[in-house]
Design a protein around this motif. Structure first.
Motif, short mmCIF file in Angstrom:
data_model
loop_
_atom_site.label_atom_id
_atom_site.label_comp_id
_atom_site.label_asym_id
_atom_site.label_seq_id
_atom_site.Cartn_x
_atom_site.Cartn_y
_atom_site.Cartn_z
N LYS A 338 0.84 -1.19 0.00
CA LYS A 338 0.00 0.00 0.00
C LYS A 338 0.87 1.24 0.00
CE LYS A 338 -3.53 2.36 2.82
NZ LYS A 338 -4.30 2.32 4.09
N ILE A 339 0.44 2.27 -0.72
CA ILE A 339 1.06 3.59 -0.65
C ILE A 339 -0.06 4.60 -0.36
CG2 ILE A 339 2.34 5.38 -1.89
CD1 ILE A 339 3.75 3.23 -3.45
N ALA A 340 0.00 5.21 0.80
CA ALA A 340 -1.06 6.11 1.24
C ALA A 340 -0.91 7.51 0.64
CB ALA A 340 -1.05 6.21 2.77
N THR A 346 3.32 0.82 3.00
CA THR A 346 3.23 -0.32 3.91
C THR A 346 3.96 -1.50 3.31
OG1 THR A 346 1.08 0.44 4.72
CG2 THR A 346 1.67 -1.84 5.15
N PHE A 347 4.92 -2.05 4.06
CA PHE A 347 5.73 -3.17 3.61
C PHE A 347 5.26 -4.44 4.29
CE2 PHE A 347 9.56 -5.82 4.47
CZ PHE A 347 9.84 -6.19 3.16
N LEU A 368 9.06 3.88 -5.18
CA LEU A 368 8.34 2.65 -4.90
C LEU A 368 6.92 2.68 -5.45
CD1 LEU A 368 9.44 1.96 -1.20
CD2 LEU A 368 10.47 1.11 -3.32
N ASN A 369 6.45 1.51 -5.80
CA ASN A 369 5.08 1.35 -6.30
C ASN A 369 4.38 0.21 -5.57
OD1 ASN A 369 5.24 3.26 -8.62
ND2 ASN A 369 6.83 1.81 -9.31
N LYS A 370 3.07 0.24 -5.59
CA LYS A 370 2.31 -0.83 -4.97
C LYS A 370 2.60 -2.15 -5.68
CE LYS A 370 -2.38 -2.30 -3.78
NZ LYS A 370 -3.83 -2.04 -3.96
N ASP A 371 2.65 -3.24 -4.89
CA ASP A 371 2.92 -4.60 -5.35
C ASP A 371 4.37 -4.81 -5.78
OD1 ASP A 371 0.23 -5.29 -4.93
OD2 ASP A 371 -0.32 -4.60 -6.93
N PRO A 396 13.79 -3.42 -8.06
CA PRO A 396 13.98 -3.40 -9.51
C PRO A 396 14.46 -2.06 -10.05
CG PRO A 396 11.97 -4.55 -8.96
CD PRO A 396 12.49 -3.96 -7.68
N VAL A 397 14.04 -0.96 -9.42
CA VAL A 397 14.41 0.34 -9.92
C VAL A 397 15.89 0.59 -9.76
CG1 VAL A 397 14.05 2.82 -9.61
CG2 VAL A 397 12.13 1.24 -9.45
#
Length: 399
Positions: A338-340, A346-347, A368-371, A396-397
């Motif tokens: 989740k990214i609020a 949230t990790f 960072l991105n969700k999933d 990955p980034v």
């Protein structure tokens, strides 16, 4: 081991009086300074047994909020009166060390009333200080508490914030008194709980330096699993090398079997509480004290020589949850679930139901991105109740 002395020192300038502090240290005296009567008196009320003597400047601040230039001698009178009130607990030797001529040259009302005019000159040469240290030690050595501290130096040395905390001094003092005067022990049924409190403090310290895993410490009923771990009996963990001496590990285990059982009404397994209620002898209680003293005597040098948390974490591994590994302590792999809107993410670690927050700055830095699957570095908060992400070192980034 040399006899050492802990002295409470009232002086509004104690931080700048380097010569006095150095001279005290050379004479095995540790000074604990207070600039004002208010805070110092509160410390005396709470911990007078902890100190071997007191040193009072002639003039210092009355209240904690006071600042600037101290000019009043009444705070010294306040402390002197409090020391008299506390004599039923401990008759603490105290001395006046002043640089004011109103004390060193002239007569002072409090110096005359309480100390027959005896004042040591802190501005004089080292002869005055040498006389002070000699007399301070002589009077302190006559006290029962100081004698016990000198007889059990490694045990009482644990009573500081570097080890298990000053708050355990009174418990340890009573434990030592019991072993010194076994004929005065009346009811052993209620005496094992203070031992358990001291053991708990030692285990907490061992956890803070990485000897006991956080996964054990952060569970509600962590005392018994800790003793299983230290004695190499915990099924979830493997010792990769000797963590503590096997005798000490077994001593923790045996001692906690008794004290934990005694803390429950009638005992949950051994019935220690009811057994002690029926027994008139104090042999069992004394044996637990000796076992505790053996552990405490061993503990301080062990902590001093094994304070590197990273090295300690590498001495064991979690067989059930390899993510809590010795190979890379604190590293976790998982997914950003989740990214609020406020920027926090949230990790979700793999194989764990609990989640950890990621700060907005880290979310932005690593885009960072969700999933997204990532690997992070974590560390516990100072109190051990939360886990923080300190670094994101694989995603990955970044590749």
């Amino acid at each position: 081991m040399k006899n050492t002395y802990k002295v409470i020192w009232f002086d509004d300038e104690f931080k700048t009086l380097r010569r006095i502090r150095e001279q005290a240290s050379l004479n095995d005296i540790e000074l604990f300074g207070f600039t004002n009567a208010e805070e110092g008196i509160e410390e005396l009320k709470n911990n007078i047994e902890y100190y071997d003597a007191a040193i009072l400047d002639g003039i210092f601040f009355k209240n904690a909020k006071d600042s600037g230039h101290a000019y009043d001698d009444s705070p010294m009178g306040d402390v002197a009166m409090e020391l008299l009130k506390l004599e039923d607990r401990k008759k603490l030797p105290w001395f006046i060390l002043s640089g004011k001529t109103s004390f060193t040259k002239d007569k002072n009302r409090f110096a005359e009333s309480f100390k027959e005019g005896q004042v040591y000159d802190k501005l004089g040469d080292n002869v005055y200080l040498s006389e002070l240290w000699k007399n301070l030690k002589k009077e302190s050595d006559s006290l029962e508490i100081s004698q016990l501290k000198h007889k059990y130096p490694s045990v009482f040395s644990l009573c500081s914030d570097e080890y298990i905390g000053k708050k355990h001094f009174d418990r340890i003092l009573q434990i030592v008194r019991d072993i010194e005067n076994p004929s005065q022990i009346l009811n052993t049924q209620d005496l094992l709980n203070p031992l358990r409190k001291v053991i708990e403090a030692m285990l907490t310290k061992l956890n803070s330096i990485g000897i006991i895993p956080d996964d054990i410490r952060n569970t509600p009923n962590w005392i018994n699993p800790s003793s299983l771990f230290l004695s190499n009996k915990h099924n979830d963990y493997e010792h990769l090398e000797e963590i503590i001496h096997p005798v000490i590990g077994e001593s923790f285990y045996r001692l906690l079997n008794l004290t934990q059982d005694a803390s429950h009404d009638q005992g949950t397994k051994l019935g220690v509480d009811s057994y002690l209620a029926e027994k008139k002898s104090t042999f069992l209680y004394q044996s637990t004290i000796f076992l505790l003293l053996e552990i405490m005597d061993w503990l301080k040098p062990f902590i001093d020589n094994n304070s590197d948390k990273t090295k300690n974490l590498a001495k064991w591994r979690n067989k059930i949850n390899p993510l809590e590994s010795n190979e890379n302590p604190g590293s976790l792999e998982g997914v950003v679930v989740k990214i609020a809107e406020n920027g926090y993410a949230t990790f979700q670690p793999e194989g764990d139901v609990s989640t950890i927050s990621i700060l907005p700055a880290m979310v932005s830095k690593h885009n960072l991105n969700k999933d997204q699957k990532i690997k992070v570095q974590t560390e516990p908060s100072p109190c051990g109740t939360k886990t923080y992400i300190t670094a994101i070192f694989q995603n990955p980034v970044d590749r």
